[in-house]
Motif scaffolding. Structure first.
Motif, PDB file in Angstrom:
ATOM      1  N   ASP A 164       1.886  76.787  56.366  1.00 38.24           N
ATOM      2  CA  ASP A 164       0.760  75.977  55.913  1.00 38.24           C
ATOM      3  C   ASP A 164      -0.569  76.397  56.533  1.00 38.24           C
ATOM      4  OD1 ASP A 164       1.820  75.000  58.394  1.00 38.24           O
ATOM      5  OD2 ASP A 164       0.645  73.156  58.143  1.00 38.24           O
TER       6      ASP A 164
ATOM      7  N   THR B 271       6.166  72.975  61.287  1.00 32.69           N
ATOM      8  CA  THR B 271       4.949  72.179  61.279  1.00 32.69           C
ATOM      9  C   THR B 271       4.506  71.903  62.707  1.00 32.69           C
ATOM     10  OG1 THR B 271       6.355  70.223  61.037  1.00 32.69           O
ATOM     11  CG2 THR B 271       5.323  71.065  59.057  1.00 32.69           C
TER      12      THR B 271
ATOM     13  N   THR C  40       3.118  70.471  53.808  1.00 31.91           N
ATOM     14  CA  THR C  40       3.861  71.694  54.102  1.00 31.91           C
ATOM     15  C   THR C  40       5.152  71.751  53.298  1.00 31.91           C
ATOM     16  OG1 THR C  40       2.955  71.630  56.335  1.00 31.91           O
ATOM     17  CG2 THR C  40       4.780  73.129  55.956  1.00 31.91           C
TER      18      THR C  40
ATOM     19  N   LEU D 168       5.001  73.148  49.811  1.00 31.71           N
ATOM     20  CA  LEU D 168       4.952  74.607  49.655  1.00 31.71           C
ATOM     21  C   LEU D 168       6.329  75.196  49.354  1.00 31.71           C
ATOM     22  CD1 LEU D 168       2.575  75.455  52.642  1.00 31.71           C
ATOM     23  CD2 LEU D 168       2.029  75.680  50.202  1.00 31.71           C
TER      24      LEU D 168
ATOM     25  N   THR E  15      11.543  73.739  55.285  1.00 32.19           N
ATOM     26  CA  THR E  15      10.487  73.194  56.130  1.00 32.19           C
ATOM     27  C   THR E  15      11.092  72.441  57.305  1.00 32.19           C
ATOM     28  OG1 THR E  15       9.205  72.888  54.102  1.00 32.19           O
ATOM     29  CG2 THR E  15       8.345  71.871  56.107  1.00 32.19           C
TER      30      THR E  15
END
Length: 247
Positions: free
Chosen positions: A9, A32, A41, A44, A53
């Protein structure tokens, strides 16, 4: 192959990086730095099967973002991956050291309820303290020490704890990093870029640049690049095998 630690991100054009990674067949674990970044994020990864993620709260932000622990708890069930979390003993981070300890302990306690969590851990200048906290949560099976830079005795302790290690081109560019990799079990090594922050020759790294780590690793292991890649891919499968929703 998989980039096991990447700040997707935070690239200038994250969608373009995500698309190119997918096109090249490079998996990536998108970590993150704050729980409030989770929703953006995670989006994505939508429609991109190679991306997963992780939910995290970076230790360098502990002093500012401790109030986001409730969000961390909220999103933790959404993913088997946690990161970036951990401790940072750098001088500029010592002013909020107690906040770091509180957050990392909270994260480990929350993760200990589900021993299949894969946790990408920051330990710069804090390897002993990270390992001390991990020792309090023996049920956590898969701690991955990202860009480990501790001492050799701390490395031996981490190996005894069953830690994994993610290493990348930037780490392998230095003599200390290569020396530490030599001491790591070759069945516990994964690849990472730490992009877009990590650089080699002043160039930021993209997820597909993990392949440039294969040459140095092959040299350290005294094998061919193809053999090094096969070993790394076997490690990826071994780590992810207990997780149903794998990369």
């Amino acid at each position: 192959m998989i980039d096991f630690h990447c700040h997707l991100d935070l690239y200038q054009s994250p969608h373009a990086v995500a698309d190119e990674s997918q096109r090249r067949g490079v998996g990536l674990l998108s970590v993150t730095t704050t729980p409030s970044a989770w929703n953006g994020t995670a989006r994505l990864a939508e429609g991109r099967s190679a991306i997963r993620t992780a939910i995290g709260l970076h230790p360098q932000l502990a002093g500012q973002r401790k109030h986001e622990l409730a969000l961390f708890d909220k999103y933790l069930a959404s993913t088997p991956f946690v990161g970036e979390v951990g401790l940072d003993g750098s001088p500029e981070c010592r002013t909020f050291w107690e906040d770091q300890l509180e957050i990392f302990d909270h994260v480990l306690h929350a993760c200990s309820a589900d021993n299949e969590k894969v946790i990408s851990i920051h330990s710069r200048r804090a390897a002993k303290d990270v390992l001390d906290q991990l020792d309090c949560y023996e049920q956590i099976k898969t701690p991955v020490l990202h860009w480990f830079s501790g001492s050799h005795s701390q490395l031996e302790r981490a190996i005894g704890r069953g830690c994994w290690f993610s290493v990348g081109p930037a780490m392998l560019a230095g003599a200390k990093g290569r020396d530490l990799v030599v001491g790591m079990p070759d069945d516990k090594i994964l690849l990472e870029t730490d992009g877009p922050f990590a650089q080699v020759r002043r160039q930021g790294l993209n997820p597909w640049d993990i392949t440039t780590a294969l040459g140095p690793i092959a040299d350290l292991w005294d094998v061919t690049k193809h053999e090094a890649q096969q070993r790394i891919e076997a490690n990826e499968r071994a780590l992810l095998a207990p997780i149903v929703d794998v990369l």
